[in-house]
Scaffold this active site. Structure first.
Site, PDB file in Angstrom:
ATOM      1  N   LYS A 187       0.850  -1.182   0.000  1.00 13.26           N
ATOM      2  CA  LYS A 187       0.000   0.000   0.000  1.00 13.26           C
ATOM      3  C   LYS A 187       0.886   1.232   0.000  1.00 13.26           C
ATOM      4  O   LYS A 187       1.744   1.395   0.871  1.00 13.26           O
ATOM      5  CB  LYS A 187      -0.919   0.001   1.223  1.00 13.26           C
ATOM      6  CG  LYS A 187      -1.815   1.232   1.290  1.00 13.26           C
ATOM      7  CD  LYS A 187      -2.827   1.142   2.398  1.00 13.26           C
ATOM      8  CE  LYS A 187      -3.686   2.381   2.451  1.00 13.26           C
ATOM      9  NZ  LYS A 187      -4.683   2.321   3.521  1.00 13.26           N
TER      10      LYS A 187
ATOM     11  N   LYS B 293      -2.464  -1.550  -3.620  1.00 12.16           N
ATOM     12  CA  LYS B 293      -3.280  -0.335  -3.591  1.00 12.16           C
ATOM     13  C   LYS B 293      -2.397   0.890  -3.667  1.00 12.16           C
ATOM     14  O   LYS B 293      -1.411   0.948  -2.927  1.00 12.16           O
ATOM     15  CB  LYS B 293      -4.069  -0.335  -2.281  1.00 12.16           C
ATOM     16  CG  LYS B 293      -4.918   0.873  -2.046  1.00 12.16           C
ATOM     17  CD  LYS B 293      -5.663   0.728  -0.754  1.00 12.16           C
ATOM     18  CE  LYS B 293      -6.568   1.906  -0.545  1.00 12.16           C
ATOM     19  NZ  LYS B 293      -7.303   1.785   0.696  1.00 12.16           N
TER      20      LYS B 293
END
Ligand code: PBG
Length: 322
Positions: free
Chosen positions: A195, A247
């Site tokens: 992330k 992400k």
């Protein structure tokens, strides 16, 4: 001037193109992120997306089942008065996230996978994903204990999947241990493995009424680091992640392909708020063809290696795919 080998032969008709298609989207691979608060309201930074109250999220969950979606990802959005330095409402049994999970679970049962965000940022007064030490830094190990409590509270509320997104070191292992100790051996962990500290979360921060001062660069990854995404993923797999996620999605397709190449477990990607609004805004101005752009963006994420895609278009896209 007459080639024998002609790749165009396989593009001659719609039926031929369908036959040789390498990437097929299916509603069952789509997960719909839903924001749930005390009351319903449109989110001005994400046109077409709303914050739901409990009655409204139940309605959305019914639609998700009818559309054949793979799951929903719930985000509890507490009132400001319920935020504090520890993010207490993140793990109280009647915290917003837990109430959202049990409302949705009551509607969908096991017909849909109920996932929930396991992170404190929505619940802390300072907006960070963990608790702060006396110098104002995010205290990794003190935060782990709170994630463990939060995951157990979410499992108790009925979540099928908890989703640690805070990028604290060791979070997956701690959550697995806590879930097992509480008897929730069947609750799965979707780990936000790679992330990145991204500008593309901007619209989401308004959706959750984030109070964040500063940034998350001491825990989320530097956008330029590809190899580190692989390292983070390997660690989460060793710690027991049942699924891993990259992400944001669209600007990180190389990372996604790397993760898909090494992962033995299903790989998810999160098409985040900024990715959503870029297409919506361009389409609104007539600069881009909306449906084709949406389909192409999600197809590209799947092509790069995502088995599962979290997207704010999940419901609408499922309708087009039928
Ligand atoms: C953190 C979290 C973030 C998103 C979901 N959960 C990122 C952040 O604020 O750093 C982003 C989702 C989106 O932009 O759509 N708990």
């Amino acid at each position: 001037m007459t080639p024998h080998i002609r790749p165009r032969r396989l593009r001659t008709t719609p039926a031929m193109r369908r036959l040789v298609s390498e990437t097929r989207l299916h509603p069952g691979q789509l997960v719909w992120p839903l924001f749930v608060g005390e009351d319903s309201a449109p989110i001005s930074s994400m046109p077409g997306v709303m914050r739901h109250d409990l009655a409204s999220v139940e309605e959305a969950a019914r639609k998700a089942v009818d559309a054949g979606l793979g799951g929903v990802m719930l985000f509890g959005v507490p009132d400001d008065a319920d935020k504090d330095a520890q993010g207490t409402h993140g793990w109280l049994p009647d915290g917003m996230g837990q109430r959202a999970v049990s409302a949705v679970k009551g509607i969908v049962g096991d017909d849909l996978v109920v996932m929930v965000d396991t992170c404190l940022d929505e619940f802390t007064s300072h907006g960070h994903c963990g608790v702060l030490d006396d110098r104002g830094g995010v205290d990794n190990d003190a935060t782990l204990a709170l994630y463990a409590r939060m995951a157990v509270a979410q499992a108790e509320a009925g979540a099928h999947v908890v989703s640690p997104s805070g990028m604290m070191d060791g979070q997956v292992a701690v959550i697995r241990e806590a879930l097992d100790a509480a008897g929730h051996t069947d609750v799965a962990i979707l780990a936000y493995a790679a992330k990145y500290a991204s500008a593309f979360y901007g619209p989401f921060r308004e959706a959750v009424a984030s109070t964040l001062q500063g940034d998350r660069r001491t825990y989320q990854q530097d956008p330029g680091n590809r190899r580190e995404g692989v390292r983070e993923t390997r660690l989460d797999l060793v710690e027991g992640a049942d699924m891993v996620m990259v992400k944001p999605a669209s600007h990180y397709l190389d990372v996604l392909a790397d993760v898909a190449a090494l992962s033995e477990v299903p790989v998810a990607a999160y098409q985040v708020s900024g990715e959503y609004v870029m297409i919506e805004a361009a389409a609104e101005r007539g600069w881009i063809e909306r449906q084709r752009a949406v389909e192409e963006s999600v197809t590209s994420i799947a092509r790069a290696g995502a088995d599962i895609v979290l997207t704010y278009w999940a419901l609408e896209l499922a309708g087009w795919l039928k």
